[in-house]
Write an enzyme that holds these catalytic residues in place. Structure first.
Site, PDB file in Angstrom:
ATOM      1  N   SER A 121       0.532  -1.236  -0.374  1.00 19.42           N
ATOM      2  CA  SER A 121       0.257   0.316   0.102  1.00 19.42           C
ATOM      3  C   SER A 121       0.399   1.681  -0.046  1.00 19.42           C
ATOM      4  CB  SER A 121      -0.870   0.635   1.292  1.00 19.42           C
ATOM      5  OG  SER A 121      -2.134   0.865   1.281  1.00 19.42           O
ATOM      6  N   ASP A 132      -7.746  -4.079  -7.920  1.00 21.84           N
ATOM      7  CA  ASP A 132      -7.650  -3.881  -5.923  1.00 21.84           C
ATOM      8  C   ASP A 132      -8.772  -2.248  -6.356  1.00 21.84           C
ATOM      9  OD1 ASP A 132      -6.819  -1.741  -4.363  1.00 21.84           O
ATOM     10  OD2 ASP A 132      -5.017  -2.091  -5.029  1.00 21.84           O
ATOM     11  N   HIS A 134      -6.250  -5.809  -2.463  1.00 19.71           N
ATOM     12  CA  HIS A 134      -5.534  -4.704  -2.046  1.00 19.71           C
ATOM     13  C   HIS A 134      -4.984  -5.246  -1.224  1.00 19.71           C
ATOM     14  CE1 HIS A 134      -3.792  -1.523  -1.390  1.00 19.71           C
ATOM     15  NE2 HIS A 134      -4.029  -0.984  -0.461  1.00 19.71           N
TER      16      HIS A 134
END
Length: 420
Positions: free
Chosen positions: A230, A325, A359
């Protein structure tokens, strides 16, 4: 509870978090229909559970590595399905397992169609293997935890940046140490005496962390590896591009530009912050938002001062993107970075993308997270992905991570330390 029905975990009921298990039931009636259940409580007290319906064979046995679930949280042959399909009893909660000292405990049970329990067994899933040492680090500006595998070493050294949600997560670092890596996981804010919030990031912090890691007696690789996820993905890119001693970087569902906070080095700003437009988020009926389209385009001229100059890096990159994602467009960022490196004549990278994955790609066999609270937006967000595909991606990626670091963080057979 039936005395005849037996529920077994093979090879043992105690294992590492990232290890698969075989769940077997014996002593049922021929062709009996039963419900298999899993239940666990995370560190925040949130209950996660799953269930699936199975039919016993002619001998009254069920083997989850062989037999298909007919209905429930998943269908088909999914040996670890009861683990990855567990859902929270409260909406928008992400499974929290950040402390490495205690195992993740899962209760498996088998029930009659009417609901009565026939048998149960407890599975203890540890983050730290036998002999792994855990040492909190509070030295200089560094706040983190150092995990060292058992044995003399030397071991490949890895800096784990994990996510950017504040605080410290030990899960991935502890498991990597259990697989033979010397790992330092660090917090940037929200841990120990660090500030609860930040307005800028200083690369000097990571430089200090790398020096600390390389100076460990059992650190065997000439340089260090960096693993991210991330927001910390762009930090990992910057670490590799601006700092010496970085041999291998794993970027997982990050951005190609420096996001949210300006980046400083030696008290000078080196990258501006790529910003986010809340007007471009998409609301959903669940109350969670989709943020994928909210980031400003890093390739536009007015945002190029935020792009990380990855062509400066001398180490190897592994770019990992989930194609579903919903946090942001990781696949597009990855493609842009591949193009950038190719334009500069660089071949120091490999990439992998996962259709149907969301994600949060983490070590395998934890509960899939469809949505949870987002520290930056202040509201729940959808992370994307389809549970089965996401779980398969985590299994594949976990092997890939270890292979990549072992290949590019080769250790000297004998590491000689000077002695006074």
């Amino acid at each position: 509870m039936s005395n005849q029905v037996r529920l077994r975990l093979l090879p043992t009921a105690r294992c590492l978090f990232d290890e698969p298990i075989q769940l077997k039931v014996a002593g049922l009636r021929s062709k009996q229909m039963v419900t298999m259940r899993a239940r666990s409580t995370d560190e925040k007290g949130v209950v996660f559970s799953s269930s699936a319906t199975y039919r016993a064979d002619g001998s009254g046995e069920i083997d989850l590595s062989r037999d298909a679930s007919l209905s429930g949280n998943y269908v088909g042959v999914e040996p670890m399905g009861l683990l990855w399909s567990m859902r929270p009893d409260i909406l928008h909660k992400r499974f929290q397992k950040t402390n490495s000292l205690n195992p993740h405990v899962v209760n498996f049970s088998v029930h009659e169609e009417e609901g009565g329990m026939l048998a149960e067994v407890k599975n203890e899933r540890f983050l730290m293997g036998d002999g792994v040492s855990r040492v909190p680090v509070k030295q200089g500006n560094i706040r983190g935890v150092l995990f060292t595998p058992p044995g003399e070493g030397p071991f490949p050294a890895v800096l784990d940046l994990y996510t950017f949600g504040g605080g410290l997560s030990e899960k991935r670092a502890a498991l990597l140490a259990s697989r033979g890596f010397l790992v330092l996981t660090v917090a940037l804010y929200g841990h120990d005496d660090l500030p609860k919030n930040i307005k800028e990031v200083h690369l000097d912090y990571f430089e200090e962390s790398i020096k600390f890691l390389k100076n460990q007696d059992k650190a065997g690789s000439n340089g260090v590896g960096v693993i991210s996820l991330s927001k910390s993905g762009d930090l990992a890119l910057s670490v590799a591009s601006y700092l010496p001693g970085v041999q291998a970087v794993i970027w997982i569902n990050g951005c190609s530009a420096n996001v949210a906070f300006p980046l400083y080095y030696k008290n000078r700003q080196i990258l501006s912050a790529l910003k986010f437009d809340m007007n471009k988020v998409i609301s959903t009926e669940s109350g969670a938002i989709i943020t994928k389209y909210g980031m400003h385009d890093p390739l536009k001229e007015e945002n190029k001062a935020s792009l990380v100059p990855i062509e400066r890096a001398s180490g190897r990159f592994l770019f990992v993107a989930s194609e579903d994602d919903l946090n942001w467009d990781s696949k597009a960022y990855m493609n842009a970075m591949v193009d950038r490196l190719k334009r500069h004549g660089k071949e120091n990278f490999e990439s992998v993308s996962y259709p149907g994955a969301g994600h949060y790609l983490e070590p395998p066999f934890g509960p899939y997270c469809p949505s949870s609270f987002h520290a930056v937006t202040g509201v729940p967000v959808l992370w994307g992905g389809e549970p089965k595909a996401h779980a398969a991606a985590e299994v594949h990626l976990w092997r890939k991570i270890q292979e990549f670091f072992r290949t590019h963080l080769s250790c000297d057979k004998i590491k000689i330390k000077s002695k006074l």
